[in-house]
Design an enzyme around this catalytic site. Structure first.
Site, PDB file in Angstrom:
ATOM      1  N   ASP A  11       0.888  -1.163   0.000  1.00  0.00           N
ATOM      2  CA  ASP A  11       0.000   0.000   0.000  1.00  0.00           C
ATOM      3  C   ASP A  11       0.926   1.212   0.000  1.00  0.00           C
ATOM      4  O   ASP A  11       1.452   1.593   1.040  1.00  0.00           O
ATOM      5  CB  ASP A  11      -0.904   0.005   1.230  1.00  0.00           C
ATOM      6  CG  ASP A  11      -1.780   1.253   1.311  1.00  0.00           C
ATOM      7  OD1 ASP A  11      -2.082   1.847   0.261  1.00  0.00           O
ATOM      8  OD2 ASP A  11      -2.153   1.630   2.437  1.00  0.00           O
ATOM      9  N   GLU A  71      -1.481  -1.602  -4.425  1.00  0.00           N
ATOM     10  CA  GLU A  71      -2.718  -0.842  -4.496  1.00  0.00           C
ATOM     11  C   GLU A  71      -2.522   0.352  -5.411  1.00  0.00           C
ATOM     12  O   GLU A  71      -1.572   1.123  -5.254  1.00  0.00           O
ATOM     13  CB  GLU A  71      -3.147  -0.378  -3.102  1.00  0.00           C
ATOM     14  CG  GLU A  71      -4.498   0.299  -3.109  1.00  0.00           C
ATOM     15  CD  GLU A  71      -5.007   0.625  -1.711  1.00  0.00           C
ATOM     16  OE1 GLU A  71      -5.418   1.791  -1.508  1.00  0.00           O
ATOM     17  OE2 GLU A  71      -5.004  -0.267  -0.847  1.00  0.00           O
ATOM     18  N   ASP A 144      -2.289   0.797   7.642  1.00  0.00           N
ATOM     19  CA  ASP A 144      -1.628   0.805   6.335  1.00  0.00           C
ATOM     20  C   ASP A 144      -0.989  -0.556   6.053  1.00  0.00           C
ATOM     21  O   ASP A 144      -0.963  -1.014   4.918  1.00  0.00           O
ATOM     22  CB  ASP A 144      -0.577   1.914   6.277  1.00  0.00           C
ATOM     23  CG  ASP A 144      -1.204   3.279   6.426  1.00  0.00           C
ATOM     24  OD1 ASP A 144      -1.628   3.849   5.410  1.00  0.00           O
ATOM     25  OD2 ASP A 144      -1.294   3.768   7.572  1.00  0.00           O
TER      26      ASP A 144
END
Length: 184
Positions: A11, A71, A144
């Site tokens: 991410d 992502e 996260d």
């Protein structure tokens, strides 16, 4: 004999980069690790990008993932935030490509849908589902890391499907798939 595969999920972010690793044997995934790279204390954006690149290369060299799931940036109203996020994603992708690890990117909605069945699920819902699926004892304070892990799990769930997202196996693959976007 079943082939073992390791998937690194990322991410990307310029404040916190979350990442997680899963191991896949046959059709079973097991949790390996999740963590975060904290970048808030650095003022220099270029230094942050360098640190993202170096940490991603370090993860690749340590765990030898067979694939990376990342992502994709979501489209927000703040253009500067989008640009910074895109750069963070780009250097993480470049790190993977420099080690010739295939990369697939997924939209945040697709990741949430794969994990919870709801493309609009909250970070907390995604984290709780991952905790249950992978028997994670304790969730991190920031989510996260679980977002990075969610990208890896999404990739596992989408393997063998015809259309999983944008996928790159190296620089030439990236250039070929983006020829119309690259100015010569």
């Amino acid at each position: 004999m079943s082939k073992e595969k390791i998937i690194l999920g990322i991410d990307p972010g310029t404040t916190i980069m979350g990442f997680g690793l899963i191991k896949v044997v046959s059709k079973t995934m097991t949790f390996m690790q999740l963590n975060e790279l904290h970048l808030k204390k650095y003022d220099d954006h270029y230094l942050k990008l360098k640190l993202i690149f170096e940490r991603t290369v370090e993860l690749i060299d340590t765990y030898h993932p067979d694939e990376i799931a990342i992502e994709a940036p979501f489209f927000g109203k703040n253009v500067q935030s989008m640009l910074k996020l895109g750069r963070a994603q780009g250097v993480a992708m470049a790190a993977g490509l420099s080690r010739e690890v295939p990369i697939t990117e997924y939209s945040p909605k697709k990741i949430k849908m794969a994990i919870t069945g709801n493309g609009n699920a909250s970070k907390e819902q995604v984290a709780k589902m991952l905790q249950s699926l992978l028997d994670i004892k304790e969730l991190p304070k920031n989510l996260d890391a679980t977002d990075g892990l969610a990208a890896a799990v999404c990739h596992f769930y989408n393997q063998g499907r015809v259309s999983v997202g944008k996928s790159y196996s190296g620089w030439s693959s990236f250039v070929k798939q983006n020829e119309g976007r690259i100015k010569k």
